[in-house]
Design an enzyme around this catalytic site. Structure first.
Site, PDB file in Angstrom:
ATOM      1  N   ARG A   1      24.063-142.786 -26.909  1.00  0.00           N
ATOM      2  CA  ARG A   1      24.400-142.244 -28.233  1.00  0.00           C
ATOM      3  C   ARG A   1      25.904-142.336 -28.441  1.00  0.00           C
ATOM      4  NH1 ARG A   1      21.635-139.056 -31.643  1.00  0.00           N
ATOM      5  NH2 ARG A   1      22.741-137.702 -33.067  1.00  0.00           N
TER       6      ARG A   1
ATOM      7  N   CYS B   1      26.706-138.728 -42.381  1.00  0.00           N
ATOM      8  CA  CYS B   1      27.151-140.044 -41.908  1.00  0.00           C
ATOM      9  C   CYS B   1      26.505-141.202 -42.651  1.00  0.00           C
ATOM     10  CB  CYS B   1      26.860-140.155 -40.419  1.00  0.00           C
ATOM     11  SG  CYS B   1      25.102-139.991 -40.052  1.00  0.00           S
TER      12      CYS B   1
ATOM     13  N   GLU C   1      32.821-134.923 -36.214  1.00  0.00           N
ATOM     14  CA  GLU C   1      31.925-135.875 -35.538  1.00  0.00           C
ATOM     15  C   GLU C   1      31.268-136.761 -36.580  1.00  0.00           C
ATOM     16  OE1 GLU C   1      27.703-136.413 -33.413  1.00  0.00           O
ATOM     17  OE2 GLU C   1      28.101-135.239 -35.199  1.00  0.00           O
TER      18      GLU C   1
ATOM     19  N   ARG D   1      29.034-141.904 -30.556  1.00  0.00           N
ATOM     20  CA  ARG D   1      29.471-141.155 -31.736  1.00  0.00           C
ATOM     21  C   ARG D   1      30.988-141.052 -31.733  1.00  0.00           C
ATOM     22  NH1 ARG D   1      25.502-142.433 -33.631  1.00  0.00           N
ATOM     23  NH2 ARG D   1      23.777-141.232 -34.489  1.00  0.00           N
TER      24      ARG D   1
HETATM   25  C1  LIG Z   1      25.116-134.970 -39.317  1.00  0.00           C
HETATM   26  S1  LIG Z   1      24.378-133.477 -39.748  1.00  0.00           S
HETATM   27  C2  LIG Z   1      25.272-132.325 -38.759  1.00  0.00           C
HETATM   28  C3  LIG Z   1      24.470-131.877 -37.592  1.00  0.00           C
HETATM   29  C4  LIG Z   1      25.110-130.795 -36.743  1.00  0.00           C
HETATM   30  N1  LIG Z   1      26.383-131.190 -36.224  1.00  0.00           N
HETATM   31  C5  LIG Z   1      24.186-130.389 -35.619  1.00  0.00           C
HETATM   32  O1  LIG Z   1      24.604-130.295 -34.464  1.00  0.00           O
HETATM   33  O2  LIG Z   1      22.985-130.210 -35.869  1.00  0.00           O
HETATM   34  C6  LIG Z   1      25.000-133.162 -41.374  1.00  0.00           C
HETATM   35  C7  LIG Z   1      24.488-131.869 -41.962  1.00  0.00           C
HETATM   36  O3  LIG Z   1      25.140-131.659 -43.212  1.00  0.00           O
HETATM   37  C8  LIG Z   1      24.224-131.002 -44.069  1.00  0.00           C
HETATM   38  N2  LIG Z   1      24.672-131.238 -45.456  1.00  0.00           N
HETATM   39  C9  LIG Z   1      24.538-132.367 -46.178  1.00  0.00           C
HETATM   40  N3  LIG Z   1      25.068-132.200 -47.390  1.00  0.00           N
HETATM   41  C10 LIG Z   1      25.566-130.944 -47.448  1.00  0.00           C
HETATM   42  C11 LIG Z   1      26.232-130.189 -48.448  1.00  0.00           C
HETATM   43  N4  LIG Z   1      26.479-130.715 -49.664  1.00  0.00           N
HETATM   44  N5  LIG Z   1      26.591-128.918 -48.176  1.00  0.00           N
HETATM   45  C12 LIG Z   1      26.324-128.376 -46.948  1.00  0.00           C
HETATM   46  N6  LIG Z   1      25.681-129.036 -45.970  1.00  0.00           N
HETATM   47  C13 LIG Z   1      25.313-130.314 -46.201  1.00  0.00           C
HETATM   48  C14 LIG Z   1      22.895-131.664 -43.746  1.00  0.00           C
HETATM   49  O4  LIG Z   1      21.807-130.843 -44.148  1.00  0.00           O
HETATM   50  C15 LIG Z   1      23.006-131.865 -42.243  1.00  0.00           C
HETATM   51  O5  LIG Z   1      22.400-130.815 -41.550  1.00  0.00           O
END
Ligand SMILES: C[S@@+](CC[C@H](N)C(=O)[O-])C[C@H]1O[C@@H](n2cnc3c(N)ncnc32)[C@H](O)[C@@H]1O
Length: 331
Positions: A167, A79, A119, A169
């Site tokens: 929160r 995000c 989300e 979202r």
């Molecule tokens: C907003 S968080 C999602 C959290 C999740 N919905 C949860 O309940 O914990 C976004 C996630 O995307 C992962 N992420 C970021 N870039 C990525 C990529 N290129 N490939 C795979 N995962 C990635 C991050 O490490 C992070 O954990």
């Protein structure tokens, strides 16, 4: 009634979506996540989960779930590029572009999943009258999904769960036209509830580990103490980049953000009977809807835990949405 059996969790984080689907008996057949600490946390809590530990840009469904019936795909894609607090470059930012990996992967499956839940932060919908959200809606519609601005709901966790965390979202729910005749998921059909007070979760007369208390030599101590003297002990306080502030409502914690683990600002503080302290990891877990009796972090730094907690989706908001989807008629 809609039947959902198999789930794929993209950008899985610590597994917020997986916790919700698990409660409904929906099996997660694949999770993808790049971050090592998230992957360790997923392995600790879901030992049988099949995880593709890689950059989503290198992920393919060809060798794993391509020929399976995948009913549900969830993704809390990064995000930072959509957030008001970030650079706000949207799809121009490489992290914003990661959204397009979702349709790329969906097109690899033998059939489109019945349901997609995305989300993100509210600004993705609010920015420029929904210009960015329109890009996402257009992409999903081109694959045959029913989805519009109404099915893209900004929900506050403390209105739809018992959690006293404010929160907001954005939740985008897309239903495939092969299985559904329309998309009736909107804010209006979700059930609102009253949150508990934060002081039901936190006992101010119980001393916690000393590492959570601020020393009076800390540069924020006096600023916080002055605010506590002014507003009292019923509020949560937050250390920001250059100042400290008081929450807008008594007994409600402001949004937990990943920044808590990335330099320390936004960390919530309270004043208990023993001093001024941050919320403990257990308290933050509870605020994020994670059950401290059966959710465990592996041996990683406190900063990593805070980052993951701030990033996570609240499983009970997802449960409320999924429960509504399950009552819809589908073919
Ligand atoms: C907003 S968080 C999602 C959290 C999740 N919905 C949860 O309940 O914990 C976004 C996630 O995307 C992962 N992420 C970021 N870039 C990525 C990529 N290129 N490939 C795979 N995962 C990635 C991050 O490490 C992070 O954990």
């Amino acid at each position: 009634m809609t039947n959902l059996q198999n789930h794929v969790a993209l950008f899985a984080g610590l597994g917020g979506f997986i916790l919700a689907t698990e409660k409904l008996g929906i099996k997660t057949v694949l999770a993808n996540e790049i971050d090592e600490n998230c992957n360790k946390t997923l392995k600790t809590n879901f030992p049988d989960l099949y995880i593709e530990k890689k950059d989503i840009r290198e992920l393919s469904f060809v060798d794993n779930v391509r020929n399976k019936d995948i009913d549900l795909v969830t993704a809390g894609f990064p995000c930072q590029s959509f957030s008001v607090a970030g650079e706000n470059k949207g799809f121009e930012d490489p992290r914003g572009k990661l959204f397009f990996e979702i349709p790329r992967l969906l097109k690899e499956l033998k059939d489109y999943p019945k349901v997609i839940i995305l989300e993100n932060v509210p600004n993705l919908k609010n920015f420029n009258s929904g210009e960015r959200l329109s890009v996402i809606i257009k992409e999903l519609r081109s694959m045959g999904y029913w989805v519009n601005q109404n099915n893209s709901m900004i929900l506050n966790t403390n209105k739809y769960t018992k959690s006293p965390q404010s929160r907001n979202r954005l939740y985008v729910v897309a239903l495939h036209s092969k299985f559904f005749r329309s998309n009736k998921i909107s804010k209006e059909i979700l059930v609102e509830t009253k949150p508990h007070s934060l002081w039901k979760i936190i006992n101010k007369s119980k001393k916690v580990d000393k590492s959570y208390y601020l020393s009076n030599e800390n540069k924020h101590f006096h600023m916080l103490q002055n605010l506590v003297n002014k507003h009292g002990k019923e509020f949560v306080y937050q250390v920001r980049r250059s100042d400290v502030r008081v929450a807008t409502q008594k007994g409600v914690c402001p949004t937990l953000t990943a920044n808590m683990g990335l330099g320390g600002h936004n960390i919530p503080f309270i004043s208990d009977d023993f001093g001024i302290r941050t919320l403990t990891i257990e308290e933050l877990l509870t605020l994020q809807g994670l059950n401290i009796k059966n959710f465990n972090f592996p041996d990683i730094s406190r900063a990593s835990k805070l980052e993951m907690l701030g990033n996570a989706v609240h499983p009970e908001v997802i449960l409320e949405i999924l429960n509504k989807i399950l009552t819809l008629k589908s073919s």
